[in-house]
Design an enzyme around this catalytic site. Structure first.
Site, PDB file in Angstrom:
ATOM      1  N   GLU A   1     -10.725  -6.045  -3.669  1.00  0.00           N
ATOM      2  CA  GLU A   1     -11.260  -4.844  -4.326  1.00  0.00           C
ATOM      3  C   GLU A   1     -10.222  -4.262  -5.293  1.00  0.00           C
ATOM      4  O   GLU A   1      -9.023  -4.400  -5.077  1.00  0.00           O
ATOM      5  CB  GLU A   1     -11.586  -3.733  -3.309  1.00  0.00           C
TER       6      GLU A   1
ATOM      7  N   CYS B   1      -2.914  -0.279  -1.412  1.00  0.00           N
ATOM      8  CA  CYS B   1      -2.732   1.173  -1.411  1.00  0.00           C
ATOM      9  C   CYS B   1      -4.056   1.903  -1.203  1.00  0.00           C
ATOM     10  O   CYS B   1      -4.213   2.697  -0.288  1.00  0.00           O
ATOM     11  CB  CYS B   1      -2.091   1.591  -2.731  1.00  0.00           C
TER      12      CYS B   1
ATOM     13  N   LYS C   1      -3.539   8.190   4.821  1.00  0.00           N
ATOM     14  CA  LYS C   1      -3.396   9.638   4.588  1.00  0.00           C
ATOM     15  C   LYS C   1      -4.686  10.375   4.934  1.00  0.00           C
ATOM     16  O   LYS C   1      -4.660  11.525   5.370  1.00  0.00           O
ATOM     17  CB  LYS C   1      -2.980   9.924   3.138  1.00  0.00           C
TER      18      LYS C   1
ATOM     19  N   GLY D   1       8.479   1.688  12.233  1.00  0.00           N
ATOM     20  CA  GLY D   1       8.682   1.957  10.811  1.00  0.00           C
ATOM     21  C   GLY D   1       7.724   3.074  10.404  1.00  0.00           C
ATOM     22  O   GLY D   1       7.038   3.653  11.252  1.00  0.00           O
TER      23      GLY D   1
ATOM     24  N   VAL E   1       8.203  -6.557  22.960  1.00  0.00           N
ATOM     25  CA  VAL E   1       7.087  -7.014  23.805  1.00  0.00           C
ATOM     26  C   VAL E   1       7.356  -8.484  24.093  1.00  0.00           C
ATOM     27  O   VAL E   1       7.616  -9.267  23.172  1.00  0.00           O
ATOM     28  CB  VAL E   1       5.745  -6.836  23.060  1.00  0.00           C
TER      29      VAL E   1
ATOM     30  N   ILE F   1       4.636  -4.430  12.206  1.00  0.00           N
ATOM     31  CA  ILE F   1       6.056  -4.832  12.225  1.00  0.00           C
ATOM     32  C   ILE F   1       6.566  -5.302  10.869  1.00  0.00           C
ATOM     33  O   ILE F   1       7.609  -5.918  10.791  1.00  0.00           O
ATOM     34  CB  ILE F   1       6.298  -5.934  13.267  1.00  0.00           C
ATOM     35  N   GLY F   2       5.817  -5.058   9.828  1.00  0.00           N
ATOM     36  CA  GLY F   2       6.347  -5.410   8.505  1.00  0.00           C
ATOM     37  C   GLY F   2       5.383  -6.258   7.701  1.00  0.00           C
ATOM     38  O   GLY F   2       4.340  -6.688   8.196  1.00  0.00           O
TER      39      GLY F   2
ATOM     40  N   ASP G   1       5.073  -4.743  -4.520  1.00  0.00           N
ATOM     41  CA  ASP G   1       5.476  -5.258  -3.206  1.00  0.00           C
ATOM     42  C   ASP G   1       5.888  -6.722  -3.262  1.00  0.00           C
ATOM     43  O   ASP G   1       6.631  -7.192  -2.402  1.00  0.00           O
ATOM     44  CB  ASP G   1       4.310  -5.121  -2.210  1.00  0.00           C
TER      45      ASP G   1
ATOM     46  N   HIS H   1       8.227  34.715  -2.137  1.00  0.00           N
ATOM     47  CA  HIS H   1       8.431  34.958  -0.711  1.00  0.00           C
ATOM     48  C   HIS H   1       7.125  35.453  -0.108  1.00  0.00           C
ATOM     49  O   HIS H   1       6.499  36.339  -0.683  1.00  0.00           O
ATOM     50  CB  HIS H   1       9.530  36.006  -0.485  1.00  0.00           C
TER      51      HIS H   1
END
Ligand SMILES: Cc1cc2nc3c(=O)[nH]c(=O)nc-3n(C[C@H](O)[C@H](O)[C@H](O)COP(=O)(O)OP(=O)(O)OC[C@H]3O[C@@H](n4cnc5c(N)ncnc54)[C@H](O)[C@@H]3O)c2cc1C
Length: 463
Positions: A36, A41, A50, A180, A237, A267-268, A308, A440
């Site tokens: 797509e 992202c 998010k 992470g 694990v 894990i990455g 990436d 403030h």
């Protein structure tokens, strides 16, 4: 030679921005995407995560109202509707991208691309039809993919950072493997929605690959545990045993055995290089990675790579800025990207964000760093919002008093960090922050408070 035509592979935040930028500067652009528009992202990364964090935070905030005498009751969460709303948002965002690309006259081809020669690519369409295309320049923005260790079998309750956003039930107990930023964000989000969460990290601390976040990671650990999360750092694990459809048993190196209704393995990620037939373009990998110059140029001058796939800081906005640098380079300009100016944000609560130079980096680059810290416990807006956990750390040059960096852990850190970005970009000094009028109460006035501390300490030294 300035190219007249460009092929962009991958329509994530890197490829999409590159295609638009190149088209706006007069190149004939073809954008090839096998899945797509929007890439990881939009479809499986920043935006879905998010979204989930935002919904979870809204639940947490609503339930926290009980402290002020306003008691709300949480009905069971309809996960189908939760994901359907996310999908609706993603559809709208994808449509916007498609409209922008069409308006810029970018030709979009759906299919998987691979090199057949340095200037030619074959695109395999979804129906299996191959198509040959060629251009003067080629930009690779194919992103990265999930790593799933063989220890974890294929099972509906074992999810990764893509399938977690389709989990049809709210797990009573979620085990997250990997501390992470993705693991921390998901652990935080599911805990907020009501899951019991166990977070397992093999290194001794959370956010282990990001030394600039060491203090923020320690705060997150304390905060997560205070809210009832089980944290096992320095733990791996060692065995995974599916018991039922929604029950997995994990044996861990700390001697514990735990049963979970869902396991997230985070894990990455590794760069998407293997399907590109890079050798046909004369490109070789260096230690499994494609290396690029500061202008994003590979060893074959008309081929560029960004995001990436190659980046030392794999984030969406890094990919987009690298896209700008690459397109400029194609047009004979020599822009570069200062990676230290890229903000890094973690959207847990407390949030954490960093930009600029850390104390260690400042020292290494010849500065004498000065570190000042202000705690949100001293900020009245944070108090009324019920989020006074955390701090603002300012890293300045002790001689010139210029702002070099900032680490914020606390409410809205991912927004506030841009004040530090601007200060660094414009070369502001501590005294400039002190002379700026902040409203403030506001969270942002913590920036001035931390500057005041630096100035007061400086005056003491002079006396
Ligand atoms: C759960 C999660 C949360 C994240 N949250 C954030 C965040 O909050 N902020 C942030 O900055 N970053 C975040 N990231 C990281 C961010 O998603 C990536 O850094 C960003 O998407 C990289 O952009 P890119 O353009 O390099 O690659 P991608 O977005 O991965 O896009 C690459 C595209 O190339 C396509 N492609 C690959 N190979 C081919 C081929 N051979 N032919 C055609 N098309 C191909 C893929 O289908 C994909 O669409 C998150 C990632 C994850 C997984």
């Amino acid at each position: 030679m300035i190219p007249k035509s460009l092929i962009v592979i991958g329509a994530g935040p890197g490829g999409y921005v590159a295609a638009l930028e190149a088209a706006s500067r007069g190149l004939a652009v073809t954008l090839i995407e096998k899945a797509e528009l929007g890439g990881t992202c939009m479809n499986r990364g920043c935006i879905p995560s998010k979204y989930l964090l935002a919904k979870s935070k809204q639940v947490v905030d609503a339930l926290k109202l009980a402290d002020s005498g306003i008691t709300l009751r949480l009905e069971p969460i309809d996960m189908t509707q939760l994901w359907a709303h996310k999908d609706e948002i993603l559809r709208t965002l994808r449509q916007r991208e498609e409209q922008a690309l069409k308006a810029a006259r970018v030709k979009i081809i759906q299919g998987q691309a691979r090199f057949i020669s340095p200037h030619q690519m074959e695109v395999l369409r979804p129906d299996g039809t191959p198509e040959k295309i060629e251009a003067d320049a080629i930009l690779l923005a194919t992103g990265s993919s999930i790593q799933m260790p063989p220890l974890f079998p294929s099972h509906p309750a074992i999810v990764n950072s893509t399938t977690i956003f389709e989990l049809p039930y709210l797990p009573t107990h979620l085990v997250v493997i990997g501390g992470g930023y993705i693991g921390c964000e998901m652990a935080c989000a599911f805990q907020g929605l009501g899951s019991r969460v166990t977070l397992i990290e093999k290194e001794p601390r959370l956010l282990p690959t990001q030394p600039e976040f060491e203090a923020a990671g320690a705060l997150l650990s304390r905060s997560f545990e205070k809210r009832g999360m089980t944290l096992w750092t320095g733990t791996t694990v060692i065995a995974v045993k599916p018991l039922e459809d929604k029950k997995i048993q994990l044996s861990c190196s700390n001697g514990e055995t735990v049963e979970a209704n869902a396991v997230l393995v985070a894990i990455g990620r590794s760069p998407n290089v293997k399907d590109l037939a890079l050798e046909k373009a004369g490109l070789a990998l260096d230690n499994k990675r494609l290396t690029v110059s500061a202008q994003m140029q590979t060893s074959v001058p008309h081929i560029y790579a960004i995001g990436d796939l190659t980046s030392p800081l794999p984030l969406a906005h890094t990919a987009s800025w690298e896209a700008e640098v690459a397109v400029s380079a194609m047009l004979g300009e020599k822009e570069t990207l200062a990676y230290s100016t890229i903000p890094r944000c973690i959207y847990t609560w407390p949030e954490a964000a960093f930009v600029g130079l850390s104390e260690e980096e400042a020292r290494k680059t010849g500065h004498t760093p000065r570190i000042d810290r202000f705690h949100f416990a001293g900020n009245s807006k944070a108090m009324v919002e019920g989020e006074s956990e955390g701090f603002w750390v300012s890293i300045t040059d002790a001689d010139s008093h210029k702002i070099l960096g900032g680490l914020i852990a606390g409410p809205h850190a991912t927004e506030l960090i841009h004040l530090v970005s601007l200060a660094i970009k414009t070369g502001l000094k501590t005294a400039d922050i002190e002379k700026t009028i902040f409203a403030h109460p506001s969270l942002a006035e913590s920036f001035r408070d931390v500057a005041l501390r630096a100035l007061a300490a400086g005056k003491k030294q002079l006396r």
